[in-house]
Write a protein that holds these residues in place. Structure first.
Motif, PDB file in Angstrom:
ATOM      1  N   GLU A  70       0.861  -1.095   0.018  1.00  0.00           N
ATOM      2  CA  GLU A  70       0.035   0.275   0.136  1.00  0.00           C
ATOM      3  C   GLU A  70       0.744   1.270  -0.043  1.00  0.00           C
ATOM      4  OE1 GLU A  70      -4.115   0.622   2.082  1.00  0.00           O
ATOM      5  OE2 GLU A  70      -2.467   1.450   3.325  1.00  0.00           O
ATOM      6  N   THR A  71       0.521   2.141  -0.703  1.00  0.00           N
ATOM      7  CA  THR A  71       1.008   3.524  -1.010  1.00  0.00           C
ATOM      8  C   THR A  71       0.159   4.625  -0.898  1.00  0.00           C
ATOM      9  OG1 THR A  71       2.885   4.619  -2.161  1.00  0.00           O
ATOM     10  CG2 THR A  71       1.401   3.683  -3.223  1.00  0.00           C
ATOM     11  N   VAL A  72       0.569   5.768  -0.973  1.00  0.00           N
ATOM     12  CA  VAL A  72      -0.378   7.009  -1.051  1.00  0.00           C
ATOM     13  C   VAL A  72       0.003   7.680  -2.479  1.00  0.00           C
ATOM     14  CG1 VAL A  72      -1.250   9.113  -0.236  1.00  0.00           C
ATOM     15  CG2 VAL A  72      -0.511   7.240   1.368  1.00  0.00           C
ATOM     16  N   SER A  73      -1.010   7.785  -3.261  1.00  0.00           N
ATOM     17  CA  SER A  73      -0.653   8.630  -4.378  1.00  0.00           C
ATOM     18  C   SER A  73      -1.234  10.052  -4.558  1.00  0.00           C
ATOM     19  CB  SER A  73      -1.354   7.861  -5.614  1.00  0.00           C
ATOM     20  OG  SER A  73      -1.449   8.473  -6.730  1.00  0.00           O
ATOM     21  N   PHE A  74      -0.508  10.948  -4.805  1.00  0.00           N
ATOM     22  CA  PHE A  74      -0.867  12.489  -4.770  1.00  0.00           C
ATOM     23  C   PHE A  74      -1.365  13.020  -5.953  1.00  0.00           C
ATOM     24  CE2 PHE A  74       1.093  11.513  -0.455  1.00  0.00           C
ATOM     25  CZ  PHE A  74       0.430  12.284   0.329  1.00  0.00           C
ATOM     26  N   LYS A  75      -1.973  14.185  -5.902  1.00  0.00           N
ATOM     27  CA  LYS A  75      -2.354  14.919  -7.088  1.00  0.00           C
ATOM     28  C   LYS A  75      -2.261  16.326  -6.338  1.00  0.00           C
ATOM     29  CE  LYS A  75      -6.013  16.348 -10.215  1.00  0.00           C
ATOM     30  NZ  LYS A  75      -7.299  16.412 -10.679  1.00  0.00           N
ATOM     31  N   LEU A  76      -1.250  17.096  -6.919  1.00  0.00           N
ATOM     32  CA  LEU A  76      -1.233  18.619  -6.390  1.00  0.00           C
ATOM     33  C   LEU A  76      -1.347  19.538  -7.533  1.00  0.00           C
ATOM     34  CD1 LEU A  76       2.261  17.431  -4.584  1.00  0.00           C
ATOM     35  CD2 LEU A  76      -0.091  18.031  -3.503  1.00  0.00           C
TER      36      LEU A  76
END
Length: 107
Positions: A70-76
């Motif tokens: 599991e990871t975290v995907s970001f949209k900035l």
């Protein structure tokens, strides 16, 4: 080669603080868990600019296709840079509380 776009320190409450930095942007940020998700597809994290309090992004838990972890995907997003995607990763050095967001080049 992975490009780091944020350096973060994880806090005991699940939040993270640090700096989002590119050639045009250098902003202190806070990444807050979204405990009050109104829908299943709502972000798991909100990314706020610490100077202004404005939301500049969001993050979602994802499962890595390569490792199965599991990871975290970001949209900035900001007017001066447009939309930037990245993934949370451990920072070099082995400190479990230190994280980075690595730029996810769409090409």
């Amino acid at each position: 080669m992975a490009t780091t776009i944020a350096n973060l320190t994880a806090k005991a409450d699940g939040s993270m603080e640090g700096v989002f930095a590119t050639l045009r942007v250098n902003a202190p940020i806070t990444v807050l868990p979204n405990a009050n998700k109104s829908r299943e597809d709502a972000p798991d994290f909100r990314v706020l600019n610490k100077r202004t309090g404005f939301e500049i992004g969001a993050g979602w838990f994802r499962t890595s296709h390569r490792s199965g972890k599991e990871t975290v995907s970001f949209k900035l997003e900001a007017p001066e840079i447009g939309v930037v995607f990245g993934n949370l990763a451990p920072a070099p050095g082995g400190d479990e509380n230190k994280k980075v967001i690595l730029w996810n080049n769409p090409e």
